[in-house]
Design a protein around this motif. Structure first.
Motif, PDB file in Angstrom:
ATOM      1  N   LEU A  39       0.851  -1.173   0.000  1.00 31.87           N
ATOM      2  CA  LEU A  39       0.000   0.000   0.000  1.00 31.87           C
ATOM      3  C   LEU A  39       0.895   1.234   0.000  1.00 31.87           C
ATOM      4  O   LEU A  39       1.768   1.380   0.858  1.00 31.87           O
ATOM      5  N   THR A  40       0.687   2.092  -0.948  1.00 34.34           N
ATOM      6  CA  THR A  40       1.463   3.324  -1.011  1.00 34.34           C
ATOM      7  C   THR A  40       0.542   4.503  -0.729  1.00 34.34           C
ATOM      8  O   THR A  40      -0.596   4.541  -1.180  1.00 34.34           O
ATOM      9  N   VAL A  41       1.063   5.428   0.014  1.00 28.35           N
ATOM     10  CA  VAL A  41       0.320   6.634   0.356  1.00 28.35           C
ATOM     11  C   VAL A  41       1.077   7.805  -0.254  1.00 28.35           C
ATOM     12  O   VAL A  41       2.226   8.072   0.126  1.00 28.35           O
ATOM     13  N   PRO A  42       0.461   8.506  -1.203  1.00 25.93           N
ATOM     14  CA  PRO A  42       1.186   9.610  -1.854  1.00 25.93           C
ATOM     15  C   PRO A  42       1.500  10.766  -0.908  1.00 25.93           C
ATOM     16  O   PRO A  42       2.510  11.415  -1.034  1.00 25.93           O
ATOM     17  N   ASN A  43       0.636  10.989   0.052  1.00 24.88           N
ATOM     18  CA  ASN A  43       0.858  12.077   0.994  1.00 24.88           C
ATOM     19  C   ASN A  43       0.727  11.508   2.415  1.00 24.88           C
ATOM     20  O   ASN A  43      -0.319  10.973   2.779  1.00 24.88           O
ATOM     21  N   TRP A  45       0.380  12.915   5.189  1.00 27.44           N
ATOM     22  CA  TRP A  45      -0.567  13.609   6.057  1.00 27.44           C
ATOM     23  C   TRP A  45      -1.957  12.980   6.009  1.00 27.44           C
ATOM     24  O   TRP A  45      -2.787  13.230   6.876  1.00 27.44           O
ATOM     25  N   THR A  46      -2.221  12.174   4.996  1.00 34.16           N
ATOM     26  CA  THR A  46      -3.526  11.509   4.930  1.00 34.16           C
ATOM     27  C   THR A  46      -3.664  10.425   5.991  1.00 34.16           C
ATOM     28  O   THR A  46      -4.764   9.969   6.264  1.00 34.16           O
ATOM     29  N   LEU A  47      -2.557  10.021   6.588  1.00 27.09           N
ATOM     30  CA  LEU A  47      -2.612   9.013   7.652  1.00 27.09           C
ATOM     31  C   LEU A  47      -2.911   9.619   9.023  1.00 27.09           C
ATOM     32  O   LEU A  47      -3.188   8.890   9.973  1.00 27.09           O
ATOM     33  N   VAL A  51      -5.357   7.850  12.221  1.00 28.12           N
ATOM     34  CA  VAL A  51      -4.693   7.668  13.520  1.00 28.12           C
ATOM     35  C   VAL A  51      -5.441   8.428  14.611  1.00 28.12           C
ATOM     36  O   VAL A  51      -5.673   7.905  15.716  1.00 28.12           O
ATOM     37  N   LEU A  52      -5.856   9.653  14.316  1.00 26.06           N
ATOM     38  CA  LEU A  52      -6.643  10.425  15.287  1.00 26.06           C
ATOM     39  C   LEU A  52      -7.979   9.758  15.578  1.00 26.06           C
ATOM     40  O   LEU A  52      -8.455   9.771  16.721  1.00 26.06           O
ATOM     41  N   LEU A  53      -8.567   9.157  14.565  1.00 21.04           N
ATOM     42  CA  LEU A  53      -9.829   8.455  14.739  1.00 21.04           C
ATOM     43  C   LEU A  53      -9.662   7.253  15.658  1.00 21.04           C
ATOM     44  O   LEU A  53     -10.487   7.022  16.556  1.00 21.04           O
ATOM     45  N   MET A  54      -8.591   6.500  15.467  1.00 19.68           N
ATOM     46  CA  MET A  54      -8.339   5.334  16.335  1.00 19.68           C
ATOM     47  C   MET A  54      -8.002   5.769  17.757  1.00 19.68           C
ATOM     48  O   MET A  54      -8.479   5.162  18.727  1.00 19.68           O
ATOM     49  N   LEU A  55      -7.183   6.795  17.904  1.00 22.64           N
ATOM     50  CA  LEU A  55      -6.846   7.280  19.245  1.00 22.64           C
ATOM     51  C   LEU A  55      -8.077   7.831  19.955  1.00 22.64           C
ATOM     52  O   LEU A  55      -8.244   7.632  21.161  1.00 22.64           O
TER      53      LEU A  55
END
Length: 101
Positions: A39-43, A45-47, A51-55
């Motif tokens: 899985l590649t993420v171009p940006n 910051w989209t992660l 992460v905030l949702l899980m936290l």
């Protein structure tokens, strides 16, 4: 107050059940397709938002569990967070499922 307790408990249980169902392909014997999945993420910051949702889910779940689901506002926040997390998880599962099929 009783409605928010039932909704919060149902939403969290539903999330945990869907999480266990999503882990089934990883626990099956044939992992050759999963080993070749990248899985590649171009940006990067989209992660941040997942992460905030899980936290947020973990924090609200712990707070509601400590207060024994007596705080109505925390219960509804947990329900809302869990619904958004479920939608995100289902879309991610569908994308990965189509990639390995």
């Amino acid at each position: 107050m009783k409605t928010s307790q039932i909704a919060a408990k149902t939403a969290t249980r539903l999330f945990l059940i869907f999480l266990c169902i999503a882990l089934v392909p990883f626990l099956q014997g044939d992992n050759s397709k999963l080993g070749q999945l990248y899985l590649t993420v171009p940006n990067k910051w989209t992660l941040v938002f997942p992460v905030l949702l899980m936290l947020g889910f973990i924090a609200l779940f712990v707070l509601c569990s400590i207060k024994k689901y007596k705080a109505v506002d925390l219960n509804w926040l947990l329900v809302l967070n869990t619904v958004v997390l479920l939608i995100y998880g289902i879309t991610l599962f569908i994308r990965i499922y189509h990639a390995i099929k």
